[in-house]
Design a protein around this motif. Structure first.
Motif, mmCIF file in Angstrom:
data_model
loop_
_atom_site.group_PDB
_atom_site.id
_atom_site.type_symbol
_atom_site.label_atom_id
_atom_site.label_comp_id
_atom_site.label_asym_id
_atom_site.label_seq_id
_atom_site.Cartn_x
_atom_site.Cartn_y
_atom_site.Cartn_z
ATOM 1 N N THR A 1 16.250 14.575 -3.583
ATOM 2 C CA THR A 1 16.718 13.434 -4.351
ATOM 3 C C THR A 1 17.984 12.883 -3.707
ATOM 4 O O THR A 1 18.488 13.430 -2.727
ATOM 5 N N GLY A 2 18.498 11.800 -4.267
ATOM 6 C CA GLY A 2 19.689 11.174 -3.704
ATOM 7 C C GLY A 2 19.335 9.997 -2.810
ATOM 8 O O GLY A 2 18.203 9.872 -2.331
ATOM 9 N N ALA B 1 17.612 10.604 0.670
ATOM 10 C CA ALA B 1 16.437 11.475 0.783
ATOM 11 C C ALA B 1 15.312 10.790 1.550
ATOM 12 O O ALA B 1 14.645 11.404 2.393
ATOM 13 N N THR C 1 18.414 12.757 -10.872
ATOM 14 C CA THR C 1 19.677 13.002 -11.567
ATOM 15 C C THR C 1 19.783 12.176 -12.840
ATOM 16 O O THR C 1 20.107 12.693 -13.917
ATOM 17 N N ASN D 1 20.162 17.817 -11.911
ATOM 18 C CA ASN D 1 19.037 17.974 -10.979
ATOM 19 C C ASN D 1 18.228 19.229 -11.307
ATOM 20 O O ASN D 1 16.992 19.216 -11.261
ATOM 21 N N VAL E 1 16.066 22.457 -4.760
ATOM 22 C CA VAL E 1 16.392 21.053 -4.985
ATOM 23 C C VAL E 1 17.480 20.644 -4.000
ATOM 24 O O VAL E 1 18.529 21.288 -3.929
ATOM 25 N N ASP F 1 19.947 17.527 -2.894
ATOM 26 C CA ASP F 1 20.512 16.247 -3.327
ATOM 27 C C ASP F 1 21.376 15.692 -2.197
ATOM 28 O O ASP F 1 22.392 16.277 -1.828
ATOM 29 N N THR G 1 25.776 17.204 0.627
ATOM 30 C CA THR G 1 24.370 17.564 0.448
ATOM 31 C C THR G 1 24.330 18.935 -0.214
ATOM 32 O O THR G 1 24.870 19.904 0.314
ATOM 33 N N LYS G 2 23.695 18.966 -1.398
ATOM 34 C CA LYS G 2 23.659 20.194 -2.188
ATOM 35 C C LYS G 2 22.257 20.785 -2.181
ATOM 36 O O LYS G 2 21.280 20.054 -2.379
ATOM 37 N N ASP H 1 26.257 16.739 -11.829
ATOM 38 C CA ASP H 1 25.140 16.163 -11.085
ATOM 39 C C ASP H 1 24.163 17.246 -10.647
ATOM 40 O O ASP H 1 22.933 17.075 -10.733
ATOM 41 N N ARG H 2 24.685 18.381 -10.230
ATOM 42 C CA ARG H 2 23.826 19.488 -9.798
ATOM 43 C C ARG H 2 23.060 20.062 -10.986
ATOM 44 O O ARG H 2 21.863 20.365 -10.882
ATOM 45 N N GLY I 1 23.914 13.237 -1.144
ATOM 46 C CA GLY I 1 24.958 12.344 -1.622
ATOM 47 C C GLY I 1 26.145 12.400 -0.681
ATOM 48 O O GLY I 1 25.991 12.578 0.531
#
Length: 262
Positions: free
Chosen positions: A228-229, A232, A250, A119, A133, A135, A140-141, A115-116, A137
């Motif tokens: 994103t996600g 967000a 993603t 992105n 970036v 994300d 949180t990345k 997923d990372r 989810g």
């Protein structure tokens, strides 16, 4: 048409893409189902074929299938879905023909989740330049991507719902509350539920802003921030750190990867 599936820890997102006539693609439909590693290929098919029918798409119109997964136990069932009901051997993001075609400049490149990576791929393709970036989810990345599209590293924090679950689960009297934007920007709550919401929401905003500020300082060049996600949009009005909010980043990464793999 391309059928793409992004298997996350919480949900599986399916998307249907069709050529736009300009060398790119348009999103025809997008569906979400709860992640359950026990769900069989037959169960996926019952659900998915009905949705395709509602969209007016027959299974014969699907010519390519790609998926990404951070839940290894789900991989076999998605492969069964693709082979049994569409007669297609699916591509798996990050493997074989669908291997990542960008440099991963970290200590353990193989540990980068699909997923990372998607992105990173999609953000560089769509926005270019130096990027951060984020994300939102289950976790949180935060990812940093340089202007060449090279992944330079990032950080991982508990998702806001995980933080709330820990707060409620480890205390005897605090009630369960729904995550939402507080009614005001005040950080002085007048009752327990408001105080919890303020602490979790504004504390999370402060964490995001602090990490982004530190990342930008380390990058040393202007960097665009792409969020994103599913969550967000929750934070979009609470902070000015986002340059772009792209909810489909993603899954669009899967479409870009499928094009590169053709």
């Amino acid at each position: 048409m391309l059928l793409a599936a992004d298997v996350g820890n919480t949900n599986v997102v399916f998307a249907l893409f069709e050529p736009d006539g300009k060398g790119g693609f348009d999103t025809r439909a997008r569906w979400r189902i709860a992640t359950d590693p026990r769900r069989t290929g037959d169960e996926y098919a019952v659900w998915l074929l009905q949705l395709l029918g509602i969209e007016g798409v027959s299974r014969d119109e699907i010519t390519q299938i790609i998926y990404a997964s951070v839940v290894p136990r789900a991989d076999h069932n998605l492969t069964v879905l693709a082979q049994k009901y569409f007669g297609i051997t699916p591509l798996k993001a990050g493997e074989g023909k669908a291997a990542w075609q960008f440099e991963i400049d970290v200590d353990q490149p193989s540990s980068l989740g699909a997923d990372r990576a998607l992105n990173i791929l999609a953000a560089h393709k769509k926005y270019g330049g130096d990027l951060i970036v984020i994300d939102f989810g289950t976790a949180t990345k935060f990812e940093t991507v340089d202007y060449n599209g090279t992944y330079k590293g990032g950080s991982i924090a508990p998702g806001i719902n995980l933080s709330l679950d820990a707060l409620v689960g480890k205390t005897a009297k605090l009630p369960r509350i729904a995550i939402r934007a507080p009614d005001s920007k005040s950080v002085i709550g007048r009752n327990t539920e408001d105080q919890m919401l303020i602490g979790v929401f504004w504390g999370y905003v402060a964490m995001m802003e602090g990490i982004v500020e530190r990342m930008k300082s380390e990058i040393g060049r202007p960097a665009k921030v792409v969020a994103t996600g599913g969550l967000a949009i929750l934070f979009n009005d609470a902070t000015d750190i986002f340059d772009e909010v792209d909810a489909d980043l993603t899954i669009e990464g899967l479409a870009i990867l499928a094009q590169q793999s053709a």
